[in-house]
Every structure is written in C-alpha cells, then in structure tokens.
Design an enzyme around this catalytic site. Structure first.
Site, short mmCIF file in Angstrom:
data_model
loop_
_atom_site.label_atom_id
_atom_site.label_comp_id
_atom_site.label_asym_id
_atom_site.label_seq_id
_atom_site.Cartn_x
_atom_site.Cartn_y
_atom_site.Cartn_z
N THR A 76 1.18 -1.17 0.49
CA THR A 76 -0.31 0.21 0.29
C THR A 76 0.49 1.58 -0.20
OG1 THR A 76 -0.68 -0.82 2.71
CG2 THR A 76 -1.90 -1.10 0.97
N LYS B 69 4.23 -6.55 3.74
CA LYS B 69 4.15 -4.78 3.40
C LYS B 69 4.23 -4.57 5.27
CE LYS B 69 -0.03 -3.20 3.12
NZ LYS B 69 -0.38 -3.05 4.22
N THR C 143 0.93 -4.17 11.99
CA THR C 143 0.54 -4.41 10.50
C THR C 143 1.25 -4.74 10.12
OG1 THR C 143 -1.10 -2.29 11.58
CG2 THR C 143 -0.52 -2.53 9.72
N GLU D 284 6.59 5.15 6.74
CA GLU D 284 6.04 6.02 5.96
C GLU D 284 6.51 8.06 6.16
OE1 GLU D 284 1.26 4.79 5.99
OE2 GLU D 284 1.96 6.33 7.63
N ASN E 236 -0.85 10.25 6.05
CA ASN E 236 -1.69 9.40 6.65
C ASN E 236 -3.43 10.76 6.88
OD1 ASN E 236 -1.73 6.98 8.39
ND2 ASN E 236 0.37 8.48 8.64
N THR F 280 -8.11 9.67 0.31
CA THR F 280 -8.88 11.80 -0.37
C THR F 280 -7.42 11.48 -1.56
OG1 THR F 280 -8.08 13.04 0.68
CG2 THR F 280 -10.14 12.28 0.83
#
Length: 421
Positions: free
Chosen positions: A173, A199, A210, A295, A416, A421
């Site tokens: 992702t 991942k 996660t 991230e 995040n 969007t």
C-alpha cells in the site's frame, strides 16, 4: 512502484540483525522455494493501476502451515474467515489484495470474503478450507468482489516460481520499497530455502505489527514444529515493531512448508535450531524494514529495557517507542533525552523518583534518575545516525525487552492526513 534505494541494499543491512553464518542471501531474482508458485496482477482496485491482487500456491501433496493474526477487537472479514473456516495447519493457497481492507464491513464483508475464498478454491482446485485470505487498504470500504475475481483468474494464468516479485507488489500500500527475501539455509541434514514477502509501513504497533507476511520453505516440517517456530519468531520480530502505536484490523503472518527439498527437520534437533535461527533473523530483518519504511521515516531506533519485572519493562519500552516527543526528537536528531525520562515516568507512575539509568548509543546521560556529566558533542553526533539505540535500566533484575521504532516526520502527517482522498 518506483525503485527505491533500499531495494538495492543487502537484506541483512541492520546492525541489529546480522545474517546467521549458515544463511546465504540469494537475491531478489532467485524465485520461490521448490513447490511454490505466485503471481500478482492489476485488477483495478487501486486507482494508481498498480498490482493489487496476489495469488500464492503451494503445489505439495501434504503441505504444512502455521498462521498468526492481529489481536485487534475489530477483526477484518478476511481474518475472521481465515481464522474460523480454514485448516490453518495445511494451507495451500493465499489470495491477497491491496487497496481495500474489507474491515468494519459487517455481514456483507464476511459474505464477500467467503465468495472470494470459494472462487480461489475453484480456480486452484483445492478445498476452500485450504485457502487463506489477506486484505490491506482503507478500512470501511466494501470489497470490490468482481475486481478481485477478475484478478484471481488472471493471476492463475501467470503463476510461476519467479512470481514472488509481482505478488509482493500486489500486497503493498504505502510501502516505499519491497520487503522481500530469498535465502538459502544450510542445515546438518541438507540445504533448504526460505523466502518471504512482507508489507507494512503505517499503523504499526507492538502486539503484532500491522503487516501481511508470507513465508515459504521447502523443508519438511511437522505442524507442531511449524507452529512453534512461527510463534516464537513472531514474538521476537513483528511483536517488537512500532511505527505509530496503532494496531491494525488485518495483520496476518503465514508460514507454508512444501517439503519439496526432502530435508526433514525433526523436533528438538540441530536442524530445528538452525532453521529457527534463520527464520528468526528473516522476520526480525523484515520487522526492521517496516520500521525504516515508516511512512516518511528518516531514522529508526531500538529501545532496550532491562531490570524491573516483565510488565514494567514492556510498559516502558512501548511508552518510549510510541511517544510523539521521543519520536520527534529522533527525527530531528535532537539529543533531548529528557523526552525519554518523561516517557519512562508516564509508564511507571509512583510517589518517589525512579532510579533509572539511560544511555544513548553507549553515552550514559542519566544514573539513578539524575543527570550525570557526559560528552555532549559525542551524543549530538550519535543521534544523527540512521539507527539510534536507547538503553534503559530500571531498578531490579530479571526482565528484558526491546522495541524497534521509527521517528515522527512531517511526511507521516501528510500521508495520513489524506490517505483516502
């Protein structure tokens, strides 16, 4: 996905996880162990057009497997279906998708997951109870079943031992680089292979980070041995990783064994010990890769806590690893170790000052709960490194734990803030 500088680095690149002497990296082009095929395709789930449906198949007559799942109280549909409807010790197939987590989707989500499981069973000619499901992406979105089925049928035609790269891409992702390995492991009884595709970059927390992680080996294992090795190694790897302290709804780790090498790993043998060391190093390296890909992360850290009791050291390690103040200081290369003191105190409340010792990269800055003279220039240079180690010693003896964690960057907030969007 664009090539990332990390893709060209050695797999065992962190000082915290050296390669065991009996393990050799084969490179990302080596393909899967004997008895496995994989594929990944773009089915249109992701607006980016990147691969989003992956299929992993074990062709062995009697495969052995083991699995671990998230401890979240809001389990995603694929986790529920796999955990409750599958024979977890004899999985043959994994159907995975990215772009939709199929979580918080109620009865509709469970029905959708069951439909894809049944379709994968038909497509690969196995029992539905031998098909594990794994999904990752935004929570609350309904699974686009028709797109998943389209991808499944296309992936079935592309299955190959060299398909692990495409499968890896299909499960990612926000990952900036691949978390994949192909290893050769020399055991007393012979040579076996270990491969993994993983991942994870955000929503990473101790208590089983996660991630989606799939490990394949051609060694011959009993179900009991596979269960033992995966359980122990997950606790020392993914349970020890934190990016943001957030627990996912979809965490899944699966070990699949084809036995195609013919090398039998007996219980409580030297073979089991060496294979366990190799699997442990593999998963710990993957956990650190997830943290490093956190991230927008610039730096990563390891907090090692000793002394006290098991609950105390665990609470302190997590408090430090998940503190926004500690993580922000790590990102900026700021030697403000007062952030660590406050995190320790929050985890160990009491009426008297805690006699804690703190060292950063071997530079001791606090003894018995009080500041001591130290080389400030050496400390300032040490916290500029890509990997920074914190050591905390609590009063008492007997307990020890660690957590690997990433910093908190501006980019993390950006990613995040507009994830859907």
């Amino acid at each position: 996905m664009k090539e990332h500088p990390a893709d060209s680095l050695p797999f065992f690149r962190s000082r915290w996880v050296p390669a065991p002497p009996h393990v050799r990296e084969l490179g990302l082009q080596a393909g899967l162990p004997q008895g496995f095929r994989a594929a990944g395709v773009a089915a249109g789930i992701k607006p980016s057009g990147n691969p989003d449906v992956g299929l992993l198949v074990c062709d062995a007559d009697d495969p052995v497997s083991a699995a671990r799942f998230t401890s979240s109280g809001t389990l995603a549909a694929p986790v529920l279906v796999t955990r409750e409807r599958c024979r977890l010790q004899s999985l043959r197939v994994v159907l995975a998708n990215s772009g939709c987590a199929n979580a918080a989707t109620g009865g509709r989500g469970l029905d959708d997951a069951a439909k894809t499981q049944g379709a994968a069973a038909m497509a690969t000619a196995v029992d539905p109870a031998e098909v594990a499901l794994a999904s990752t992406g935004a929570i609350s979105h309904l699974l686009p079943v028709e797109l998943v089925l389209k991808g499944l049928l296309e992936a079935r035609t592309q299955l190959s031992r060299e398909g692990d790269s495409a499968f890896q891409q299909a499960i990612q992702t926000t990952d900036a680089f691949e978390k994949r390995a192909n290893l050769e492991v020399t055991l007393p009884s012979g040579v076996v292979r270990l491969s993994a595709q993983c991942k994870g970059a955000g929503m990473i927390s101790p208590r089983f980070a996660t991630l989606l992680c799939f490990v394949e080996t051609d060694a011959v294992l009993t179900p009991e041995t596979a269960e033992l090795l995966l359980g122990v190694c997950v606790k020392r790897s993914f349970d020890r990783a934190s990016v943001d302290g957030q627990l996912s709804t979809n965490d899944t780790a699966i070990l699949m064994c084809s036995g195609a090498s013919g090398v039998v790993v007996e219980s409580e043998s030297e073979d089991e010990l060496r294979l366990g060391e190799a699997l442990d190093a593999l998963l710990r390296a993957l956990a650190i890769m997830m943290v490093a890909d956190g991230e927008g992360a610039r730096r990563i850290a390891r907090v090692l806590v000793r002394g006290g009791h098991a609950e105390g050291v665990e609470a302190v390690a997590r408090a430090v690893a998940n503190s926004p103040l500690v993580k922000a200081a790590l990102h900026g290369g700021d030697p403000n170790w007062g952030r660590i003191v406050q995190a320790v105190g929050a985890a160990m409340p009491g009426t008297a000052p805690l006699a804690v010792d703190i060292s950063i990269e071997g530079v001791q800055v606090c003894s018995g709960g009080a500041a001591i003279p130290y080389d400030e220039e050496a400390l300032a240079q040490a916290v500029q490194r890509d990997e920074v180690e914190y050591e905390i010693v609590l009063p008492g003896e007997g307990a020890e734990t660690e957590v690997f964690f990433s910093d908190l960057s501006h980019e993390y907030v950006t990613i995040n803030a507009d994830y859907t969007t």
